[in-house]
Motif scaffolding. Structure first.
Motif, PDB file in Angstrom:
ATOM      1  N   THR A 588       0.733  -1.005  -0.193  1.00 52.78           N
ATOM      2  CA  THR A 588      -0.308   0.032  -0.216  1.00 52.78           C
ATOM      3  C   THR A 588       0.588   0.921   0.461  1.00 52.78           C
ATOM      4  O   THR A 588       1.651   0.948   0.219  1.00 52.78           O
ATOM      5  CB  THR A 588      -0.563   0.702   1.195  1.00 52.78           C
ATOM      6  OG1 THR A 588      -1.615   1.266   1.094  1.00 52.78           O
ATOM      7  CG2 THR A 588      -0.023   0.195   2.823  1.00 52.78           C
ATOM      8  N   GLU A 589       0.562   2.272  -0.317  1.00 54.04           N
ATOM      9  CA  GLU A 589       1.301   3.469  -0.557  1.00 54.04           C
ATOM     10  C   GLU A 589      -0.028   4.410   0.113  1.00 54.04           C
ATOM     11  O   GLU A 589      -0.204   5.169  -0.337  1.00 54.04           O
ATOM     12  CB  GLU A 589       1.432   4.052  -1.966  1.00 54.04           C
ATOM     13  CG  GLU A 589       2.245   5.049  -1.705  1.00 54.04           C
ATOM     14  CD  GLU A 589       2.726   5.587  -3.760  1.00 54.04           C
ATOM     15  OE1 GLU A 589       3.341   4.665  -3.896  1.00 54.04           O
ATOM     16  OE2 GLU A 589       2.556   6.813  -4.510  1.00 54.04           O
ATOM     17  N   PRO A 590       0.529   4.701   1.586  1.00 51.58           N
ATOM     18  CA  PRO A 590       0.046   6.120   2.220  1.00 51.58           C
ATOM     19  C   PRO A 590       0.182   7.302   1.757  1.00 51.58           C
ATOM     20  O   PRO A 590       1.408   7.500   1.851  1.00 51.58           O
ATOM     21  CB  PRO A 590       0.242   5.996   3.733  1.00 51.58           C
ATOM     22  CG  PRO A 590       0.780   4.384   3.445  1.00 51.58           C
ATOM     23  CD  PRO A 590       1.307   3.647   2.053  1.00 51.58           C
ATOM     24  N   ASP A 591      -0.693   7.959   1.514  1.00 47.34           N
ATOM     25  CA  ASP A 591      -0.556   9.272   0.921  1.00 47.34           C
ATOM     26  C   ASP A 591      -2.130  10.308   0.898  1.00 47.34           C
ATOM     27  O   ASP A 591      -2.342  10.404   0.398  1.00 47.34           O
ATOM     28  CB  ASP A 591      -0.461   9.434  -0.911  1.00 47.34           C
ATOM     29  CG  ASP A 591       0.302  11.267  -1.132  1.00 47.34           C
ATOM     30  OD1 ASP A 591       0.158  11.821  -0.315  1.00 47.34           O
ATOM     31  OD2 ASP A 591       1.302  10.424  -2.054  1.00 47.34           O
ATOM     32  N   SER A 592      -2.008  10.308   2.456  1.00 46.19           N
ATOM     33  CA  SER A 592      -2.938  11.092   3.062  1.00 46.19           C
ATOM     34  C   SER A 592      -2.981  12.864   1.952  1.00 46.19           C
ATOM     35  O   SER A 592      -4.086  13.250   1.872  1.00 46.19           O
ATOM     36  CB  SER A 592      -2.418  11.628   4.480  1.00 46.19           C
ATOM     37  OG  SER A 592      -1.722  12.605   5.227  1.00 46.19           O
ATOM     38  N   LEU A 593      -2.236  12.760   2.180  1.00 42.38           N
ATOM     39  CA  LEU A 593      -2.330  14.430   1.206  1.00 42.38           C
ATOM     40  C   LEU A 593      -3.164  14.505  -0.675  1.00 42.38           C
ATOM     41  O   LEU A 593      -3.724  15.415  -0.592  1.00 42.38           O
ATOM     42  CB  LEU A 593      -0.299  15.424   1.250  1.00 42.38           C
ATOM     43  CG  LEU A 593      -0.931  16.838   0.036  1.00 42.38           C
ATOM     44  CD1 LEU A 593      -1.948  17.358   0.873  1.00 42.38           C
ATOM     45  CD2 LEU A 593       1.006  17.476   0.130  1.00 42.38           C
ATOM     46  N   TRP A 594      -2.287  13.786  -0.955  1.00 38.63           N
ATOM     47  CA  TRP A 594      -2.931  13.181  -2.548  1.00 38.63           C
ATOM     48  C   TRP A 594      -4.656  12.598  -2.039  1.00 38.63           C
ATOM     49  O   TRP A 594      -5.421  13.444  -2.880  1.00 38.63           O
ATOM     50  CB  TRP A 594      -2.487  12.113  -2.917  1.00 38.63           C
ATOM     51  CG  TRP A 594      -2.436  11.713  -4.525  1.00 38.63           C
ATOM     52  CD1 TRP A 594      -2.274  12.156  -5.563  1.00 38.63           C
ATOM     53  CD2 TRP A 594      -3.399  11.242  -4.738  1.00 38.63           C
ATOM     54  NE1 TRP A 594      -2.538  11.757  -7.165  1.00 38.63           N
ATOM     55  CE2 TRP A 594      -4.064  11.019  -6.317  1.00 38.63           C
ATOM     56  CE3 TRP A 594      -4.448   9.849  -4.362  1.00 38.63           C
ATOM     57  CZ2 TRP A 594      -4.166  10.535  -6.649  1.00 38.63           C
ATOM     58  CZ3 TRP A 594      -5.585   9.910  -4.774  1.00 38.63           C
ATOM     59  CH2 TRP A 594      -5.979   9.149  -6.002  1.00 38.63           C
ATOM     60  N   GLN A 595      -4.502  11.984  -1.316  1.00 36.20           N
ATOM     61  CA  GLN A 595      -5.966  11.508  -1.082  1.00 36.20           C
ATOM     62  C   GLN A 595      -6.884  12.422  -0.778  1.00 36.20           C
ATOM     63  O   GLN A 595      -7.670  12.872  -1.370  1.00 36.20           O
ATOM     64  CB  GLN A 595      -6.463  10.574   0.224  1.00 36.20           C
ATOM     65  CG  GLN A 595      -5.633   9.232  -0.189  1.00 36.20           C
ATOM     66  CD  GLN A 595      -6.074   8.502  -1.333  1.00 36.20           C
ATOM     67  OE1 GLN A 595      -7.311   8.606  -1.432  1.00 36.20           O
ATOM     68  NE2 GLN A 595      -5.814   7.143  -1.402  1.00 36.20           N
TER      69      GLN A 595
END
Length: 661
Positions: A588-595
């Motif tokens: 998985t690739e956690p990317d809160s800013l992109w989301q």
């Protein structure tokens, strides 16, 4: 069923897969290639040229002695005006490809104990050059030779717009190395201290040629010829034009164009790129052979010194520049490669796994990047198909790429609404897998957030049939899936281990999958209450809610979801407990800013968050073969779109090692 068999196979020799460890005699390069391979390679070049006639001409050489290939091909013209046919053995200026030659020469001097790349450059530069750089604030006692080779010295690039504009107006101006070093100082102050940052700059390599001259007491171009063993390796068409006489027997240099500027290499004084940053002229064959010999210990024989060539100098800013000592480091079709490109339109790449070098010339600078990339990818795919692919089988249910001497099989399930076609496009794994003796089955089964028992049995039977019909060994199988395809992979693998099936997966992995379906349902409920989401964005959560509520009554929703979901944290329930003792991976690739920016979603509502939480539980419950692999900025679709929910977050080379482990 449609079967596409390779009708002719290239004679195979033992493939040595160690990067720089197997020395080969130069005579091995003179091997007559398979005619069928020649036809297929030439077809690729012809097709590329026909689609891009503005490229003027394209020339290629493939050097792969262990595989029986030493082949050159070309298409187009060597002269746009006269329409003279481009010959595959015509030399061209290779510009910055020269840097690898310079770096190799420096390392040869280290091999001969005449210098060390750890030495400070002040030890070797002339007093005039030392004073010049000191006058601009450079600490020449702190800059090491390795900083020049890796572009981490802090030196500014002098080949800027002003430089190009001057050349444009003064095409016959004769530059000296001294003038260009003066420009490197004049364009600005040091960009930083040594090893603070990476900044590609030709001035680094001009200083390297001065160092070579100081150590050898010869003009750098003469010293390089001896250090790199041109005579021994029969590199008879490689030289520095205007500094050396054209070798006897060498053909006329091609015309190389930059149409945007109206430049023709034959109508210019090439001294603007001559003294180490560029300068060499050679053929595609000799460029590829140099690359092959270099990485197979025929030039630098000391293995430890040779490894320095691909070593990276870490910078204080922490950025990964993918550059070693005079060469770039990257991947093509999943294969690690080392090489360099050049200003006019040249490139050479060495592929350790394939024990192959491929060089490409494109005679129109404006088109070089796309054509070189696409041509190289197609050639690598064709080469690996001929070497490693036994058969391609396509049916309604799957695409199978059967490797020769299959040692393992990788089964992949697609994401929602996609098929094997999209999997192949988005996950460039087939050539690399086949080269590792791994067959790949791309399945078409999709559009299921979960699979019930009857569906699971049907899917398992289809998989067994695939293995039987295609005579695949049911041992060492790994099953993976993207998004909801990951849920299929988990449920199917769990069933196969508890059933009497001949298939017992040794590994299972998911890629950003909604492995807790109740958490997915709850996040969808949260989304539809968000006033900031437009109708297009709301379509997905509305579909998910309707899907669950139509399948299960609302008053028993949690209980029923827990029966089919791989994991349900709300009930602390695991449906795939048979996987506890096999290799299991969650990507998985956690990317809160992109989301937040692209989906207006908080991190707690993403698959990545749920995967993290489930992973904590598995680790706590001693799932000892489980791995959580979290990536950063690796998620990109095949069209270049940034998206963390992508196949690309998987490191294909590392996955091969995991499968074979």
């Amino acid at each position: 069923m449609i079967t596409l068999k390779n009708k002719t196979l290239i004679l195979l020799f033992a493939i040595c897969t160690l990067s720089f460890s197997c020395k080969n005699s130069p005579e091995q390069t003179e091997i007559k290639p398979s005619q069928i391979a020649v036809d297929k390679f030439q077809t690729i070049i012809n097709s590329m040229y026909q689609s891009n006639p503005e490229s003027i001409g394209i020339a290629v050489h493939i050097e792969s002695p262990e595989n029986g290939i030493s082949w050159s091909g070309s298409a187009g013209y060597s002269n746009r005006e006269t329409k003279a046919k481009l010959l595959s053995y015509q030399p061209a200026l290779i510009a910055s490809n020269t840097k690898t030659y310079i770096s190799a020469s420096i390392l040869r001097l280290q091999e001969e104990n005449k210098l060390s790349i750890e030495d400070n450059i002040s030890k070797y530069l002339t007093q005039k050059t030392t004073d010049l750089f000191k006058s601009d604030g450079y600490d020449v006692d702190a800059i090491a030779i390795k900083h020049l080779l890796s572009h981490t010295s802090g030196i500014e690039e002098y080949t800027n717009d002003d430089y190009i504009n001057f050349i444009d107006k003064n095409k016959e101006y004769r530059w000296t190395r001294e003038e260009q070093l003066q420009r490197a100082v004049a364009v600005g102050n040091p960009l930083g201290k040594p090893q603070e940052l990476f900044n590609y700059a030709d001035g680094n390599y001009l200083l390297c040629t001065e160092i070579i001259e100081e150590v050898t007491k010869k003009p750098f171009y003469e010293a390089i010829r001896n250090l790199l063993k041109y005579d021994e390796l029969v590199l008879n068409n490689t030289w520095f034009p205007t500094l050396e006489a054209q070798p006897k027997g060498a053909k006329e240099l091609v015309h190389q164009y930059w149409t945007e500027k109206g430049w023709d290499s034959k109508n210019m004084d090439i001294s603007f790129d001559l003294y180490g940053g560029g300068g060499i002229a050679t053929t595609t064959k000799e460029l590829a052979q140099f690359s092959y010999h270099l990485f197979n210990q025929n030039i630098i024989e000391d293995k430890d010194v040779l490894k320095l060539l691909s070593s990276k100098v870490k910078t204080a800013d922490g950025k990964n520049n993918s550059y070693g000592l005079g060469l770039s480091i990257g991947n093509t079709k999943g294969f690690k490669r080392y090489g360099h490109g050049g200003f006019w339109g040249s490139q050479v790449l060495y592929f350790p796994k394939l024990r192959t070098s491929i060089s490409v010339f494109v005679l129109e600078k404006d088109m070089k990047s796309t054509i070189i990339k696409n041509t190289t990818q197609k050639l690598v795919a064709e080469l690996t198909n001929q070497l490693y692919l036994e058969d391609t089988i396509m049916t309604e249910n799957y695409q199978l790429y059967k490797a020769k001497n299959t040692k393992a099989t990788l089964v992949l399930y697609p994401g929602g609404g996609t098929t094997s076609k999209e999997t192949k496009k988005e996950f460039d794994i087939i050539n690399l897998a086949n080269a590792n003796n791994i067959s790949v089955a791309l399945m078409n089964f999709n559009r299921h957030l979960w699979i019930d028992t009857l569906t699971t049995i049907r899917v398992a039977n289809e998989l067994e049939q695939l293995f039987k019909e295609n005579e695949l060994n049911p041992e060492n199988i790994c099953i993976g899936g993207m998004s909801i395809g990951g849920n299929v992979a988990l449920t199917l693998s769990n069933y196969l281990h508890q059933s009497q099936s001949i298939i017992k997966p040794e590994g299972t992995f998911i890629i950003d999958s909604p492995i807790d379906l109740y958490a997915l349902y709850k996040s969808s409920l949260k989304d539809i209450l968000n006033p900031n989401l437009d109708e297009e964005r709301l379509a997905e959560p509305k579909f998910i809610i309707d899907y669950f509520e139509e399948a299960f009554s609302k008053d028993s929703l949690l209980m029923n979801i827990a029966k089919v979901s791989p994991f349900t944290q709300e009930k602390n329930h695991i449906n795939v407990s048979n996987l506890k003792d096999i290799k299991l991976r969650f990507y998985t690739e956690p990317d809160s800013l992109w989301q937040k920016i692209n989906r207006q979603t908080d991190f707690e509502s993403t698959n990545a968050y749920t995967i993290q939480q489930v992973a904590k539980d598995l680790i706590k419950e001693n799932w000892n073969q489980f791995e959580l692999i979290e990536t950063k900025n690796k998620g990109y679709r095949s069209n270049g779109e940034r998206h963390p929910h992508s196949w690309s977050i998987v490191d294909a080379n590392e996955l091969m090692k995991w499968i074979k482990k």
